[in-house]
Design a protein around this motif. Structure first.
Motif, PDB file in Angstrom:
ATOM      1  N   THR A 171       0.954  -1.240   0.054  1.00 11.40           N
ATOM      2  CA  THR A 171       0.050   0.021  -0.053  1.00 11.40           C
ATOM      3  C   THR A 171       0.847   1.332   0.000  1.00 11.40           C
ATOM      4  O   THR A 171       1.705   1.315   0.950  1.00 11.40           O
ATOM      5  CB  THR A 171      -0.820  -0.002   1.115  1.00 11.40           C
ATOM      6  OG1 THR A 171      -1.564  -1.038   1.157  1.00 11.40           O
ATOM      7  CG2 THR A 171      -1.950   1.326   1.165  1.00 11.40           C
ATOM      8  N   LYS A 183     -13.677   9.564  -5.056  1.00 11.36           N
ATOM      9  CA  LYS A 183     -12.962   9.138  -4.060  1.00 11.36           C
ATOM     10  C   LYS A 183     -12.399   7.802  -4.135  1.00 11.36           C
ATOM     11  O   LYS A 183     -11.437   7.622  -3.198  1.00 11.36           O
ATOM     12  CB  LYS A 183     -14.074   9.254  -2.740  1.00 11.36           C
ATOM     13  CG  LYS A 183     -14.461  10.771  -2.700  1.00 11.36           C
ATOM     14  CD  LYS A 183     -13.413  11.608  -2.446  1.00 11.36           C
ATOM     15  CE  LYS A 183     -13.742  13.022  -2.350  1.00 11.36           C
ATOM     16  NZ  LYS A 183     -12.753  14.226  -2.120  1.00 11.36           N
ATOM     17  N   LYS A 184     -13.068   7.064  -4.806  1.00  8.85           N
ATOM     18  CA  LYS A 184     -12.292   5.376  -4.996  1.00  8.85           C
ATOM     19  C   LYS A 184     -12.283   5.250  -6.319  1.00  8.85           C
ATOM     20  O   LYS A 184     -13.424   5.571  -7.206  1.00  8.85           O
ATOM     21  CB  LYS A 184     -13.206   4.653  -4.020  1.00  8.85           C
ATOM     22  CG  LYS A 184     -12.749   4.622  -2.526  1.00  8.85           C
ATOM     23  CD  LYS A 184     -13.439   3.502  -1.813  1.00  8.85           C
ATOM     24  CE  LYS A 184     -13.272   3.608  -0.524  1.00  8.85           C
ATOM     25  NZ  LYS A 184     -13.660   2.423   0.329  1.00  8.85           N
ATOM     26  N   HIS A 213      -5.508   0.855  -8.051  1.00 10.68           N
ATOM     27  CA  HIS A 213      -6.642   1.303  -7.269  1.00 10.68           C
ATOM     28  C   HIS A 213      -6.379   2.347  -6.288  1.00 10.68           C
ATOM     29  O   HIS A 213      -5.252   2.406  -5.890  1.00 10.68           O
ATOM     30  CB  HIS A 213      -7.046  -0.233  -6.132  1.00 10.68           C
ATOM     31  CG  HIS A 213      -7.334  -1.476  -7.090  1.00 10.68           C
ATOM     32  ND1 HIS A 213      -8.612  -1.929  -7.651  1.00 10.68           N
ATOM     33  CD2 HIS A 213      -6.325  -2.185  -7.373  1.00 10.68           C
ATOM     34  CE1 HIS A 213      -8.445  -2.808  -8.104  1.00 10.68           C
ATOM     35  NE2 HIS A 213      -7.147  -3.328  -8.144  1.00 10.68           N
ATOM     36  N   ASN A 215      -7.757   5.469  -3.255  1.00  9.54           N
ATOM     37  CA  ASN A 215      -8.689   5.869  -2.426  1.00  9.54           C
ATOM     38  C   ASN A 215      -8.231   7.201  -2.040  1.00  9.54           C
ATOM     39  O   ASN A 215      -7.039   7.179  -1.283  1.00  9.54           O
ATOM     40  CB  ASN A 215      -8.818   4.805  -1.272  1.00  9.54           C
ATOM     41  CG  ASN A 215      -9.690   5.330  -0.112  1.00  9.54           C
ATOM     42  OD1 ASN A 215     -10.585   5.778  -0.351  1.00  9.54           O
ATOM     43  ND2 ASN A 215      -9.302   4.749   1.042  1.00  9.54           N
ATOM     44  N   GLU A 229      -4.307   7.103  -1.021  1.00  5.34           N
ATOM     45  CA  GLU A 229      -3.746   5.515  -0.935  1.00  5.34           C
ATOM     46  C   GLU A 229      -3.943   4.915  -1.979  1.00  5.34           C
ATOM     47  O   GLU A 229      -4.976   4.850  -2.842  1.00  5.34           O
ATOM     48  CB  GLU A 229      -4.729   5.064   0.204  1.00  5.34           C
ATOM     49  CG  GLU A 229      -4.243   3.811   0.718  1.00  5.34           C
ATOM     50  CD  GLU A 229      -5.134   3.142   1.797  1.00  5.34           C
ATOM     51  OE1 GLU A 229      -4.636   3.113   3.010  1.00  5.34           O
ATOM     52  OE2 GLU A 229      -6.345   2.580   1.469  1.00  5.34           O
TER      53      GLU A 229
END
Length: 308
Positions: A171, A183-184, A213, A215, A229
Motif C-alpha cells: 500500500t 474518492k475511490k 486502485h 482511495n 492511498e
C-alpha cells in the motif's frame, strides 16, 4: 508448526496433520518448494529425516524432524557498505527495511556503492550471516518506504512466486496535484516505454497490462492537493506515477510526469506491507513511518495528522 534454525539447517518438527504423508509430499505441497530447488535438494542429498538421509517416500509421524540444508554460505552479490538502515521486521528468513529517499534499491552497474543492497549486505555481515542479498521487489530511487528482502533461497523462491500471484499486498501513499472528485476507483491502462525518452513510461495500447486502485484519504483545498492511498494489482515500472499523471493528478515533485517541483522528489511512500510468512505462513503486517517529513508539503503525508 515448530520451525527453528540450527546452523545451516532448517529443522521442522512434524505436526499431527502431516502424519502418514511422505517427505516428498510435504516438500512439494506443504512447503511448496519449487521444482528446480527440489531437484537440487534431491541430488545434493540435503534433506534429512531425524538426522538421517532417508528415501523421500518415507512416511512421517508426529514429532519427527525434517531437516533442510538451507542456510549455506553464499557471496553477498554486492559490496558490504556501512549505512544506517531502519528495520521494520526481521527473522531468520525475511527482512523488511524502511527505505529512505535518494538511494537505489540495488546496484545497476558492477561495483556500485551507496545502494540499499550494499547496506543490507553490511547488516548481514555484522550478524555473521554470509548470504546473497535478495530483494523481492524494488522501489524507485526517490520513493521511500517498506521494501522486502529474502534471507535464504527457499524464502526467495516462495516470495517471488507470491509476488507474481499478487499475494503480497503493498500500500502506497501519494500526494498529488488537484482536488480529486472521485474518492475511490481503479485505473486500468496498459503501460509501455516512451520511445522519445530513455527512462519515462507512458500509457500505451501496446503496453503491459497495469491496474492501480486508489482511495482519496484527504484533500487540501487551499493547496489544491489530494492525499491518496494506492494499491497495485500489477507491478509495472513507474506505474503509480504514470497512472496518476494520465488521469490528470500528477504526483507532487514528479517533474518527469508533469508534477511541479515544489519538493525535491516525487511524493510517493510505500506505507505498508502485508504478506504471509514464506516458511511459517504467519501473517506479517508492517507500517513504514515517513522518515523525514521536514520538507515542505511532505507533512501533508503524515497519516498521524490525517483522519481515517
Amino acid at each position: 508448526m515448530e520451525i527453528r534454525k540450527k546452523g545451516k539447517w532448517l529443522e521442522i518438527v512434524v505436526p499431527k496433520g502431516w502424519t502418514e504423508r511422505t517427505i516428498e509430499d510435504v516438500l512439494k505441497n506443504q512447503l511448496q518448494i519449487p521444482k528446480t530447488m527440489l531437484h537440487s535438494l534431491r541430488m545434493d542429498k540435503t534433506v534429512k529425516l531425524n538426522h538421517q538421509i532417508t528415501p523421500w517416500q518415507s512416511l512421517l509421524k508426529s514429532g519427527d524432524f525434517i531437516q533442510l540444508e538451507l542456510f549455506v554460505e553464499e557471496e553477498f552479490g554486492v559490496t558490504p557498505e556501512y549505512k544506517e538502515i531502519s528495520i521494520l521486521y526481521e527473522d531468520d528468513h525475511v527482512l523488511i527495511v524502511n527505505k529512505q529517499a535518494g538511494i537505489d534499491t540495488h546496484p545497476t552497474k558492477e561495483g556500485q556503492l551507496g545502494t540499499l543492497a550494499n547496506a543490507v549486505a553490511f547488516h548481514y555481515q555484522t550478524q555473521g550471516l554470509q548470504t546473497k542479498v535478495r530483494h523481492v521487489h524494488r522501489l524507485d530511487r526517490d520513493t521511500t518506504g517498506a521494501i522486502l528482502f529474502a534471507k535464504d533461497r527457499l524464502s526467495s523462491s516462495i516470495l517471488d512466486r507470491m509476488l507474481e500471484r499478487r499475494d503480497i499486498k503493498r500500500t502506497y501513499l501519494a500526494l498529488v496535484h488537484g482536488l480529486m472528485k472521485q474518492k475511490k476507483g481503479k485505473i486500468d491502462e496498459p503501460i509501455g516505454r516512451d520511445r522519445h525518452h530513455p527512462t519515462r513510461r507512458r500509457v500505451s495500447p501496446t503496453g503491459q497490462v497495469a491496474t492501480t486502485h486508489f482511495n482519496v484519504l484527504k484533500t487540501f483545498p487551499s493547496k489544491k492537493l489530494s492525499l491518496v492511498e494506492l494499491n497495485l494489482s500489477t507491478g509495472r515500472t513507474h506505474q503509480i506515477r504514470v497512472h496518476m499523471s494520465h488521469i490528470g493528478y500528477p504526483l507532487v515533485g514528479d517533474e518527469l510526469y508533469g508534477g511541479q517541483a515544489i519538493t525535491k522528489r516525487q511524493a510517493l511512500h510505500a506505507h505498508s506491507l502485508q504478506l504471509f510468512h514464506p516458511i511459517t505462513n504467519d501473517l506479517i503486517e508492517v507500517q513504514a513511518p515517513l522518515i523525514d517529513i521536514s520538507e515542505p508539503y511532505f507533512e501533508f503525508m503524515n497519516l498521524k495528522k490525517v483522519p481515517n
